[in-house]
Design a protein around this motif. Structure first.
Motif, PDB file in Angstrom:
ATOM      1  N   ILE A   1       0.700  -1.109   0.001  1.00 14.43           N
ATOM      2  CA  ILE A   1      -0.038   0.042   0.109  1.00 14.43           C
ATOM      3  C   ILE A   1       0.781   1.110  -0.063  1.00 14.43           C
ATOM      4  N   GLN A   2       2.309   1.189   0.310  1.00  9.86           N
ATOM      5  CA  GLN A   2       3.094   2.202   0.058  1.00  9.86           C
ATOM      6  C   GLN A   2       3.017   3.055  -1.253  1.00  9.86           C
ATOM      7  N   LYS A   3       3.019   4.389  -1.072  1.00  5.67           N
ATOM      8  CA  LYS A   3       3.081   5.082  -2.227  1.00  5.67           C
ATOM      9  C   LYS A   3       4.359   5.696  -2.346  1.00  5.67           C
ATOM     10  N   ASN A   4       5.130   5.572  -1.423  1.00  5.57           N
ATOM     11  CA  ASN A   4       6.590   6.002  -1.473  1.00  5.57           C
ATOM     12  C   ASN A   4       7.403   5.136  -2.300  1.00  5.57           C
ATOM     13  N   GLU A   5       8.471   5.922  -2.670  1.00  4.49           N
ATOM     14  CA  GLU A   5       9.394   5.260  -3.671  1.00  4.49           C
ATOM     15  C   GLU A   5      10.739   4.870  -2.752  1.00  4.49           C
ATOM     16  N   LEU A   6      11.503   4.050  -3.264  1.00  4.51           N
ATOM     17  CA  LEU A   6      12.719   3.899  -2.671  1.00  4.51           C
ATOM     18  C   LEU A   6      13.695   5.108  -3.312  1.00  4.51           C
ATOM     19  N   THR A   7      14.319   5.441  -2.238  1.00  6.01           N
ATOM     20  CA  THR A   7      15.294   6.640  -2.692  1.00  6.01           C
ATOM     21  C   THR A   7      16.465   5.966  -3.468  1.00  6.01           C
ATOM     22  N   LYS A   8      17.216   6.973  -3.968  1.00  2.82           N
ATOM     23  CA  LYS A   8      18.416   6.206  -4.774  1.00  2.82           C
ATOM     24  C   LYS A   8      19.391   5.447  -3.779  1.00  2.82           C
ATOM     25  N   GLN A   9      19.418   5.986  -2.703  1.00  5.06           N
ATOM     26  CA  GLN A   9      20.525   5.395  -1.603  1.00  5.06           C
ATOM     27  C   GLN A   9      19.797   3.860  -1.228  1.00  5.06           C
ATOM     28  N   GLN A  10      18.501   4.020  -1.154  1.00  2.16           N
ATOM     29  CA  GLN A  10      17.962   2.637  -0.618  1.00  2.16           C
ATOM     30  C   GLN A  10      18.038   1.651  -2.002  1.00  2.16           C
ATOM     31  N   SER A  11      17.645   2.062  -2.865  1.00  2.00           N
ATOM     32  CA  SER A  11      17.746   1.043  -4.285  1.00  2.00           C
ATOM     33  C   SER A  11      19.360   0.454  -4.315  1.00  2.00           C
ATOM     34  N   LYS A  12      20.335   1.414  -3.993  1.00  2.00           N
ATOM     35  CA  LYS A  12      21.897   0.764  -4.037  1.00  2.00           C
ATOM     36  C   LYS A  12      21.855  -0.260  -2.998  1.00  2.00           C
ATOM     37  N   LEU A  13      21.341   0.051  -1.857  1.00  2.00           N
ATOM     38  CA  LEU A  13      21.685  -0.718  -0.457  1.00  2.00           C
ATOM     39  C   LEU A  13      20.846  -2.178  -0.950  1.00  2.00           C
ATOM     40  N   PHE A  14      19.725  -1.893  -1.444  1.00  2.00           N
ATOM     41  CA  PHE A  14      18.868  -3.061  -1.643  1.00  2.00           C
ATOM     42  C   PHE A  14      19.535  -3.959  -2.758  1.00  2.00           C
ATOM     43  N   GLN A  15      20.119  -3.498  -3.817  1.00  5.61           N
ATOM     44  CA  GLN A  15      20.745  -4.188  -4.750  1.00  5.61           C
ATOM     45  C   GLN A  15      21.836  -4.883  -4.016  1.00  5.61           C
ATOM     46  N   HIS A  16      22.903  -4.262  -3.383  1.00  3.76           N
ATOM     47  CA  HIS A  16      23.753  -4.950  -2.580  1.00  3.76           C
ATOM     48  C   HIS A  16      23.375  -6.134  -1.549  1.00  3.76           C
ATOM     49  N   TRP A  17      22.236  -5.866  -0.956  1.00  5.64           N
ATOM     50  CA  TRP A  17      21.604  -6.945   0.010  1.00  5.64           C
ATOM     51  C   TRP A  17      21.223  -8.123  -1.078  1.00  5.64           C
TER      52      TRP A  17
END
Ligand code: GLN
Length: 287
Positions: A49-65
């Motif tokens: 239900i989240q309208k928010n998006e991943l920030t650039k930093q979060q996207s980078k971290l998630f890719q690393h995860w």
């Protein structure tokens, strides 16, 4: 391989990560949800239900995860925490990841010890502190001591007591195999020791073998060292009438654990099944 999402939309990242994780897992969607909700600090249903998006930093971290996960690092070491007995426990590679099967040991400990007046309880090889802290939290008039040889493990255990606001638990660095307490003051002794025989280490999944602490998995012998030692030193730790409650391994390991105690003349022995119906929780009354 699906291409890395170019925007921050949560459902795009969910689909991408689930596809990546399908290379190594069957419950890939579930794990993608768990990793992303942990990163965004929200519940799984909030992801949808989240309208928010991943920030650039979060996207980078998630890719690393996700790339660490695909290389075999357990998800709990990536997020840094897991759930055990309804509470949050921080973990790192100095401690074993708490297993759901071990929750049964906590159940048995609570059941056996909660009626006592201010029970004194000791947990041998406490690791993340998951057993000691859960028991202390559930039996509020108990005093629990968690022992471990590893200072790094104890640092995590202390952290876990603090994030769960449990103050009737203390931790101490000691080598159970070499030191006994000055007096046998305990009403309950709990133990989930390293029990994989050295020669069975090669049968573990590489995910476990390459990431979880060796010290917590194996005694570098036959997987019975801690049980044998306890069967010889129990009366130095616990008062007459008290309980030893242990977890054993799979296959014929529980039977071998029982034999250690049979040989020393203990008579009140009982196995209790874990949630998979494996008889692995072993309870001994010391008379
Ligand atoms: N007592 C901890 C647990 O059950 C650690 C066990 C271990 O390191 N062998 O998770």
């Amino acid at each position: 391989m699906t291409s890395v999402p170019q925007d921050g939309q949560i459902n795009t990242w969910l689909k991408w990560s689930a596809a990546e994780l399908s290379l190594i897992l069957e419950d890939n969607t579930q794990e993608a949800e768990w990793l992303l909700s942990s990163l965004l600090n929200c519940t799984k249903s909030e992801l949808y239900i989240q309208k928010n998006e991943l920030t650039k930093q979060q996207s980078k971290l998630f890719q690393h995860w996700i790339s660490s996960r695909v290389k075999g690092l357990p998800a709990q070491y990536i997020t840094g925490w897991t759930e055990f007995y309804g509470r949050r426990f921080n973990v790192n590679t100095s401690v074993l990841i708490p297993r759901p099967e071990t929750e049964r040991l906590v159940d048995v400990a609570i059941h056996s010890l909660q009626e006592l007046d201010n029970p004194q309880i000791v947990d041998i090889g406490t690791g993340s502190g998951c057993i000691a802290i859960s028991v202390a939290a559930e039996i509020s008039n108990a005093t629990v001591l968690g022992l471990d040889i590893s200072e790094d493990a104890l640092a995590i255990a202390e952290e876990n007591a603090s994030i769960n606001n449990v103050d009737n638990v203390k931790f101490l660095q000691t080598d159970f195999l070499r030191f006994n307490p000055p007096e046998p003051i305990y009403d309950g002794l709990l133990m989930n020791p390293p029990y994989i025989p050295e020669k069975e280490m090669s049968t573990l999944t590489t995910e476990i073998r390459d990431n979880e602490p060796h010290l917590a998995l194996t005694d570098n012998k036959d997987g019975l060292l801690f049980y044998q030692h306890l069967s010889e030193s129990a009366n130095k730790w616990v008062r007459p009438g008290s309980w030893l409650i242990m977890e054993a391994g799979l296959g014929n390991h529980p039977q071998k654990v029982k034999e250690c105690f049979d040989r020393k003349g203990f008579e009140h022995l009982e196995f209790i099944a874990d949630f998979n119906s494996d008889e692995r929780i072993f309870k001994v009354q010391v008379l």
